[in-house]
Design a protein around this motif. Sequence first.
Motif, mmCIF file in Angstrom:
data_model
loop_
_atom_site.group_PDB
_atom_site.id
_atom_site.type_symbol
_atom_site.label_atom_id
_atom_site.label_comp_id
_atom_site.label_asym_id
_atom_site.label_seq_id
_atom_site.Cartn_x
_atom_site.Cartn_y
_atom_site.Cartn_z
ATOM 1 N N LEU A 1 0.842 -1.079 0.403
ATOM 2 C CA LEU A 1 -0.274 0.227 0.113
ATOM 3 C C LEU A 1 0.615 1.204 -0.289
ATOM 4 O O LEU A 1 0.289 2.465 -0.623
ATOM 5 C CB LEU A 1 -0.832 0.131 1.404
ATOM 6 C CG LEU A 1 -1.878 1.032 1.396
ATOM 7 C CD1 LEU A 1 -2.823 1.570 0.548
ATOM 8 C CD2 LEU A 1 -2.525 1.502 2.580
ATOM 9 N N PHE A 2 2.033 1.314 0.964
ATOM 10 C CA PHE A 2 2.625 2.126 0.937
ATOM 11 C C PHE A 2 3.573 2.539 -0.621
ATOM 12 O O PHE A 2 3.430 3.490 -0.691
ATOM 13 C CB PHE A 2 4.567 2.020 1.808
ATOM 14 C CG PHE A 2 4.614 3.160 2.230
ATOM 15 C CD1 PHE A 2 4.815 3.620 3.223
ATOM 16 C CD2 PHE A 2 6.325 3.239 1.289
ATOM 17 C CE1 PHE A 2 5.471 5.571 3.575
ATOM 18 C CE2 PHE A 2 7.062 4.709 1.713
ATOM 19 C CZ PHE A 2 7.250 4.989 2.299
ATOM 20 N N LEU A 3 3.464 1.505 -1.008
ATOM 21 C CA LEU A 3 4.749 2.013 -2.520
ATOM 22 C C LEU A 3 3.534 2.197 -3.990
ATOM 23 O O LEU A 3 4.038 2.799 -4.476
ATOM 24 C CB LEU A 3 4.895 0.278 -2.878
ATOM 25 C CG LEU A 3 6.421 -0.167 -1.862
ATOM 26 C CD1 LEU A 3 7.187 -1.118 -2.689
ATOM 27 C CD2 LEU A 3 7.754 0.636 -2.311
ATOM 28 N N ILE A 4 2.323 1.803 -3.606
ATOM 29 C CA ILE A 4 0.825 2.126 -4.161
ATOM 30 C C ILE A 4 1.536 3.334 -4.598
ATOM 31 O O ILE A 4 0.830 3.991 -5.474
ATOM 32 C CB ILE A 4 0.235 1.355 -4.220
ATOM 33 C CG1 ILE A 4 0.628 -0.107 -4.705
ATOM 34 C CG2 ILE A 4 -0.751 2.006 -4.641
ATOM 35 C CD1 ILE A 4 -1.036 -1.238 -4.170
ATOM 36 N N ILE A 5 0.783 4.074 -2.976
ATOM 37 C CA ILE A 5 0.439 4.976 -2.618
ATOM 38 C C ILE A 5 1.856 6.490 -3.285
ATOM 39 O O ILE A 5 1.961 7.470 -3.931
ATOM 40 C CB ILE A 5 0.460 5.632 -1.635
ATOM 41 C CG1 ILE A 5 -0.697 5.340 -1.746
ATOM 42 C CG2 ILE A 5 0.226 7.283 -1.261
ATOM 43 C CD1 ILE A 5 -1.694 5.201 0.614
ATOM 44 N N ALA B 1 -8.370 -0.585 -0.722
ATOM 45 C CA ALA B 1 -8.693 -0.417 -2.163
ATOM 46 C C ALA B 1 -9.264 1.238 -1.995
ATOM 47 O O ALA B 1 -8.738 2.165 -3.074
ATOM 48 C CB ALA B 1 -9.785 -1.089 -3.073
ATOM 49 N N LEU B 2 -9.655 1.386 -1.243
ATOM 50 C CA LEU B 2 -9.994 2.439 -0.572
ATOM 51 C C LEU B 2 -9.419 3.419 -0.399
ATOM 52 O O LEU B 2 -9.089 4.826 -0.710
ATOM 53 C CB LEU B 2 -11.114 2.665 0.141
ATOM 54 C CG LEU B 2 -12.289 3.570 0.377
ATOM 55 C CD1 LEU B 2 -12.715 5.020 -0.396
ATOM 56 C CD2 LEU B 2 -12.911 3.795 1.705
ATOM 57 N N LEU B 3 -8.125 2.922 -0.169
ATOM 58 C CA LEU B 3 -7.184 3.740 0.733
ATOM 59 C C LEU B 3 -6.243 4.224 -0.101
ATOM 60 O O LEU B 3 -5.951 5.427 -0.662
ATOM 61 C CB LEU B 3 -6.537 2.499 1.945
ATOM 62 C CG LEU B 3 -7.261 2.876 3.515
ATOM 63 C CD1 LEU B 3 -6.301 2.419 4.419
ATOM 64 C CD2 LEU B 3 -6.753 4.106 4.722
ATOM 65 N N ALA C 1 -4.103 8.441 -3.028
ATOM 66 C CA ALA C 1 -3.201 7.880 -4.671
ATOM 67 C C ALA C 1 -3.448 8.900 -5.355
ATOM 68 O O ALA C 1 -3.007 9.334 -6.016
ATOM 69 C CB ALA C 1 -2.800 6.952 -4.930
ATOM 70 N N LEU C 2 -4.425 9.215 -5.623
ATOM 71 C CA LEU C 2 -5.363 10.219 -6.573
ATOM 72 C C LEU C 2 -5.165 11.907 -6.200
ATOM 73 O O LEU C 2 -5.153 11.972 -5.622
ATOM 74 C CB LEU C 2 -6.803 9.766 -6.669
ATOM 75 C CG LEU C 2 -6.746 8.448 -7.474
ATOM 76 C CD1 LEU C 2 -8.715 8.105 -7.916
ATOM 77 C CD2 LEU C 2 -6.407 8.158 -8.824
ATOM 78 N N PRO C 3 -5.263 12.188 -7.500
ATOM 79 C CA PRO C 3 -4.501 13.336 -7.946
ATOM 80 C C PRO C 3 -5.996 15.023 -6.941
ATOM 81 O O PRO C 3 -5.610 15.485 -7.725
ATOM 82 C CB PRO C 3 -3.886 14.289 -9.153
ATOM 83 C CG PRO C 3 -5.011 13.324 -9.981
ATOM 84 C CD PRO C 3 -4.641 12.078 -8.852
ATOM 85 N N PHE C 4 -6.873 14.740 -6.884
ATOM 86 C CA PHE C 4 -7.571 15.561 -6.847
ATOM 87 C C PHE C 4 -6.973 16.202 -5.177
ATOM 88 O O PHE C 4 -7.728 17.589 -5.486
ATOM 89 C CB PHE C 4 -9.156 14.350 -5.636
ATOM 90 C CG PHE C 4 -8.916 13.699 -4.361
ATOM 91 C CD1 PHE C 4 -8.711 14.334 -3.187
ATOM 92 C CD2 PHE C 4 -8.208 12.368 -4.750
ATOM 93 C CE1 PHE C 4 -8.592 13.301 -2.078
ATOM 94 C CE2 PHE C 4 -8.472 11.605 -3.812
ATOM 95 C CZ PHE C 4 -8.410 12.193 -2.016
ATOM 96 N N VAL D 1 4.963 -3.497 -8.043
ATOM 97 C CA VAL D 1 5.999 -3.334 -7.404
ATOM 98 C C VAL D 1 4.455 -3.068 -6.494
ATOM 99 O O VAL D 1 4.237 -4.551 -5.771
ATOM 100 C CB VAL D 1 6.824 -3.053 -7.088
ATOM 101 C CG1 VAL D 1 8.233 -3.189 -5.810
ATOM 102 C CG2 VAL D 1 8.144 -3.292 -7.768
ATOM 103 N N GLY D 2 3.909 -2.103 -5.882
ATOM 104 C CA GLY D 2 3.310 -2.020 -4.717
ATOM 105 C C GLY D 2 2.280 -2.704 -5.100
ATOM 106 O O GLY D 2 1.774 -3.423 -3.628
ATOM 107 N N SER D 3 1.586 -3.079 -6.076
ATOM 108 C CA SER D 3 0.144 -3.700 -6.658
ATOM 109 C C SER D 3 0.659 -4.754 -6.224
ATOM 110 O O SER D 3 0.273 -5.601 -6.160
ATOM 111 C CB SER D 3 -0.008 -3.460 -7.309
ATOM 112 O OG SER D 3 -0.385 -2.052 -7.971
ATOM 113 N N GLY D 4 1.741 -5.733 -7.039
ATOM 114 C CA GLY D 4 1.845 -6.925 -6.948
ATOM 115 C C GLY D 4 1.672 -8.051 -4.839
ATOM 116 O O GLY D 4 1.646 -8.415 -4.864
#
Length: 627
Positions: A19-23, A129-131, A136-139, A595-598
């Motif tokens: 999760l850290f890497l995804i964000i 997924a919510l986190l 992560a999204l640019p709002f 990598v984070g997603s994996g």
Amino acid sequence: MRIRFNPTRLKSLFIPLGLFLIILGCKYMLIASHGSDVPHWDQWDIEGAELIKPWVEDTLSPGDLFAPHNEHRPFFTRVWALLVYLLNGQWDARLEMVANALLHAGGAVMLLGFLAPSLRGWQKPAFIALLALLFALPFSWENTVHGFQSQFYFLLLFTLVHLHGSLVRRPLSPGWWGAQAAGFATLFCMGSGAASAVVVLVMLGFKSIILRQWTRGDAYTGIASAIILAAGFLLRVPAPWHDHLRPDSVLTYLHALSGLLAWPFPLFLVAPVMVAPIVIVALKARSSSLGSNTMLFVIGLGVWTWVQTAALAYARGGFLLGYSSRYGDLLAIGVIATAAALAGLLNLKKDGMKRSKTAILATCWVILVISGVLYRSFWSERHHLADLRRVHPVQINHIRNFIATGDAGELSDQPMLHIPYPDADRLADFLSDPTIRSILPVSIRPPIQLVTDRFSTHGFIPGGVPPKTHARPIDPPQGSYTEKGVRQEGYFRSQPINPDLSMLSMTIAGTFTLDQEHLTLIGVESAEIVGPLISKVPGARFMNLNTFRPEGSFVISVADQSSDTWIAISNPVEMGFYSWLAKKLAKLGFVILVVGSGLVVIGIGWEQRAHFSFLLSKSRKHSQDLS
């Protein structure tokens, strides 16, 4: 002492690390495409003139770190910016963005750790997924692509620690004391930092009156929160120049408040749906398992968001209904708390009709949240980020021209955002200050002027490039192409230079073969040779080249060994190592995301496999008991 390897503990790290890497990956992708190393707006004042310049000149006092800035006392943001500068040796807004992203991603992992134990089965993957979506999204793009925004992330981190430690941890335990320290720290993040102390007092009242629970430890917590709240009142900073941003009537305030409560959906009428789950959990807390300490923390997070919303509607409600993109990261906490509340409601044992009503509420809420977040993200890209990507090169060009020529016309009478500060005259003062010039980021830093030494031959001349060469530097480059169009053999060697930073950034151009042209850095005392540095033929367009330099003083050597080709180099610019690293990391954003997603997929797979195995064994045991 023998250390035993525990594979189970290693597996438990996959989801939070993923999760850290995804964000981090998503934020780095945004920084790579829309970020700049040039300071923006308030950074010139609060970081350049009031923080780094006094530090360099040895005039910075401890009190300066606590000084007001608008309604805030951003002590931790100042310290963070100063540490980033000291680490790098160069002021760099992009590096601050890369560092700030670590704070925000850490907040998401902290929330996951606090709330995951209350989730069951499919709820945890959905919550992850919510986190990822909300962090992560640019709002809330301003906090990602502007360096001076870490105060939002520090407020988030300290608030989470304060609320969780005060409402969940045992009073007077080390975790409880750490929470009170975090509560005091919120006062030095933003003007609304005392909101967490207000929420703790509200939740203690809720616990005492509604849940009929009260202990001596709760009294200690209440006293600590009252002290923090009193300190916040004494440290408040009035900002009368922002009074015009306040709503001019009660109706305007309520409109702004309802619009913020409806966040992220852009329609104030849906506010009741967005706040309903927290309210329902609070009403059911006394007669069900929803009265646990974890659920008190969830309700507290929701109430904290409402307090922030009320304060924001009051302070900014007269300006675009109180909403600016940077506040989205705070409003997102309310969405996360509501999701945890919905999970708690779905976990209650109840009849089919009540469960159906909860499922309908959850479905409506999910649709509103996802559509709202996607809408705000696409809106930000179309109406803000696209313009930002366009104006950054314009800003850099104006500043470079001003530094090279001293012409104030390069800064004055420019369209909005074509210079990175609202006052052209004050920006000119900043850029004319020798101390600030010495710390500027690489894109606008004055280059080191190369002077030809006695070993150079006549083959290289200032400005020795073809007329149609693209992306020329402002200062004339040293090149082997003459004004008459003749390509010459030659050798250029600079007089010794000894810059302060560990790397150089320069541009090169030329139509040569790699075995005929050489660019090297040669140490004077150490005799260390760095190079050959050219690995790609740039052609008739200047190409950027970053390299480490030898220790001590050194010379720059360029050789053109063919009369059929030419080569040119610009004057080099000093570059901090971490400036170079930040740019590289930002470009690796997509790889970090993958990598984070994996890691998350693998971690969830392991957890769900263990969960299904447990359910299967339980079912088999039940069947055996029946038989």
